[in-house]
Design a protein around this motif. Structure first.
Motif, PDB file in Angstrom:
ATOM      1  N   LEU A 238       0.830  -1.205   0.000  1.00 21.73           N
ATOM      2  CA  LEU A 238       0.000   0.000   0.000  1.00 21.73           C
ATOM      3  C   LEU A 238       0.863   1.253   0.000  1.00 21.73           C
ATOM      4  N   GLN A 239       1.892   1.266   0.825  1.00 23.75           N
ATOM      5  CA  GLN A 239       2.790   2.408   0.882  1.00 23.75           C
ATOM      6  C   GLN A 239       3.484   2.643  -0.460  1.00 23.75           C
ATOM      7  N   GLU A 240       3.921   1.551  -1.074  1.00 22.34           N
ATOM      8  CA  GLU A 240       4.603   1.666  -2.376  1.00 22.34           C
ATOM      9  C   GLU A 240       3.650   2.190  -3.443  1.00 22.34           C
ATOM     10  N   MET A 241       2.399   1.740  -3.407  1.00 20.91           N
ATOM     11  CA  MET A 241       1.422   2.203  -4.395  1.00 20.91           C
ATOM     12  C   MET A 241       1.168   3.696  -4.258  1.00 20.91           C
ATOM     13  N   LEU A 242       0.957   4.162  -3.027  1.00 24.54           N
ATOM     14  CA  LEU A 242       0.690   5.586  -2.814  1.00 24.54           C
ATOM     15  C   LEU A 242       1.905   6.433  -3.196  1.00 24.54           C
ATOM     16  N   ALA A 243       3.096   5.924  -2.925  1.00 28.68           N
ATOM     17  CA  ALA A 243       4.318   6.645  -3.314  1.00 28.68           C
ATOM     18  C   ALA A 243       4.438   6.716  -4.828  1.00 28.68           C
ATOM     19  N   HIS A 244       4.035   5.632  -5.505  1.00 24.24           N
ATOM     20  CA  HIS A 244       4.096   5.591  -6.972  1.00 24.24           C
ATOM     21  C   HIS A 244       3.166   6.639  -7.582  1.00 24.24           C
ATOM     22  N   LEU A 245       2.000   6.834  -6.977  1.00 31.80           N
ATOM     23  CA  LEU A 245       1.038   7.808  -7.497  1.00 31.80           C
ATOM     24  C   LEU A 245       1.594   9.224  -7.469  1.00 31.80           C
ATOM     25  N   SER A 246       2.486   9.489  -6.539  1.00 33.31           N
ATOM     26  CA  SER A 246       3.035  10.842  -6.406  1.00 33.31           C
ATOM     27  C   SER A 246       4.057  11.162  -7.492  1.00 33.31           C
ATOM     28  N   SER A 247       4.530  10.126  -8.194  1.00 35.88           N
ATOM     29  CA  SER A 247       5.570  10.356  -9.201  1.00 35.88           C
ATOM     30  C   SER A 247       5.124  10.050 -10.630  1.00 35.88           C
ATOM     31  N   VAL A 248       4.007   9.318 -10.788  1.00 36.05           N
ATOM     32  CA  VAL A 248       3.526   8.924 -12.118  1.00 36.05           C
ATOM     33  C   VAL A 248       2.035   9.220 -12.218  1.00 36.05           C
TER      34      VAL A 248
ATOM     35  N   ILE B 291      -6.953   6.727   2.354  1.00 34.58           N
ATOM     36  CA  ILE B 291      -6.581   6.303   1.000  1.00 34.58           C
ATOM     37  C   ILE B 291      -7.323   7.128  -0.050  1.00 34.58           C
ATOM     38  N   GLN B 292      -8.629   7.328   0.154  1.00 32.44           N
ATOM     39  CA  GLN B 292      -9.401   8.106  -0.824  1.00 32.44           C
ATOM     40  C   GLN B 292      -8.887   9.541  -0.904  1.00 32.44           C
ATOM     41  N   ARG B 293      -8.463  10.094   0.209  1.00 34.17           N
ATOM     42  CA  ARG B 293      -7.912  11.446   0.191  1.00 34.17           C
ATOM     43  C   ARG B 293      -6.650  11.508  -0.663  1.00 34.17           C
ATOM     44  N   GLU B 294      -5.788  10.467  -0.543  1.00 34.19           N
ATOM     45  CA  GLU B 294      -4.568  10.430  -1.344  1.00 34.19           C
ATOM     46  C   GLU B 294      -4.882  10.243  -2.828  1.00 34.19           C
ATOM     47  N   LEU B 295      -5.844   9.384  -3.152  1.00 36.24           N
ATOM     48  CA  LEU B 295      -6.205   9.152  -4.550  1.00 36.24           C
ATOM     49  C   LEU B 295      -6.766  10.421  -5.193  1.00 36.24           C
ATOM     50  N   LYS B 296      -7.622  11.122  -4.472  1.00 30.63           N
ATOM     51  CA  LYS B 296      -8.198  12.364  -5.003  1.00 30.63           C
ATOM     52  C   LYS B 296      -7.123  13.422  -5.193  1.00 30.63           C
ATOM     53  N   LYS B 297      -6.126  13.428  -4.338  1.00 25.23           N
ATOM     54  CA  LYS B 297      -5.034  14.399  -4.444  1.00 25.23           C
ATOM     55  C   LYS B 297      -4.306  14.252  -5.780  1.00 25.23           C
ATOM     56  N   TYR B 298      -4.168  12.995  -6.246  1.00 27.30           N
ATOM     57  CA  TYR B 298      -3.436  12.738  -7.478  1.00 27.30           C
ATOM     58  C   TYR B 298      -4.361  12.491  -8.673  1.00 27.30           C
TER      59      TYR B 298
END
Length: 222
Positions: A29-39, A62-69
């Motif tokens: 999960l951590q790796e996925m969220l980190a990936h969203l910040s760069s791609v 999680i939804q807050r992070e997804l909406k951010k990207y």
């Protein structure tokens, strides 16, 4: 749709009731969220939203992070699911599915707890890591004495009895000087010494599991 990257995490046992901290610590999960910040990713594809979160707190994070990207979710078992969708029917269906998933987890946890409590009341090993001094061999239901570790346990209680004023650090030092080692083959620390001393009743043959105490089926060491 083209898949960009695949992420996975080890499953969380249904016996774990306090899941919030465990979910946040999932490496995948951590790796996925980190990936969203760069791609730039359009969707996170999952079998079911329960693969992403199992509690409301983690869901919100999680939804807050997804909406951010600017990313949404594609759920194979919930094809109409979207973190942005406001349709009342979809909201009801997705909510019911998540409630059902939560109910099933709690039901499994309850069955496991009942089974472990029953076994503990009979003095049997109810699960978890084997206490230092014992081992759980594959295919066996009860704890067996680990001869090397058991000698360290006996020596520690002897040292404690003979030197009542010794500190935990001094006791650990004495064990190390005599060549005793931990499960991982390392030197003892005062924390590990305290953990052994705190389990004196267990080493005397009393099995404790939560609030349950019974004469254990395991052989006493001291």
């Amino acid at each position: 749709m083209e898949l960009d990257t695949y992420f996975s995490s080890e499953g969380i046992s249904g016996a774990k009731i306090n899941e919030e901290a465990l979910e946040i610590d999932r490496v995948g999960l951590q790796e996925m969220l980190a990936h969203l910040s760069s791609v730039q990713i359009q969707y996170v594809v999952v079998l079911n939203t329960s693969r992403l979160w199992r509690t409301d707190i983690v869901k919100v994070l999680i939804q807050r992070e997804l909406k951010k990207y600017g990313c949404d979710i594609k759920s194979i078992e919930q094809p109409s699911y979207s973190i942005h969708k406001k349709d009342p029917n979809d909201f009801l269906v997705n909510g019911l599915m998540e409630l059902l998933d939560q109910y099933q987890r709690l039901e499994i946890a309850l069955k496991l707890t009942k089974g472990r409590n029953k076994k503990a009341k009979e003095g049997g090993y109810a699960g978890g890591r084997a206490t230092f001094g014992y081992q759980k061999r594959k295919g066996e239901k009860e704890l067996k004495i680990h001869n090397g570790q058991a000698e360290a346990v006996k020596r520690l209680f002897d040292l404690k009895r003979l030197n009542k004023k010794w500190s935990l650090s001094r006791l650990a030092e004495a064990l190390n000087d005599e060549g005793y080692r931990t499960t991982l083959g390392k030197a003892f620390t005062k924390v590990q010494v305290k953990r052994i001393l705190d389990r004196e009743s267990f080493y005397q043959g009393v099995y404790t599991y939560g609030q349950i105490q019974a004469n254990g089926k395991h052989e006493a060491i001291i």
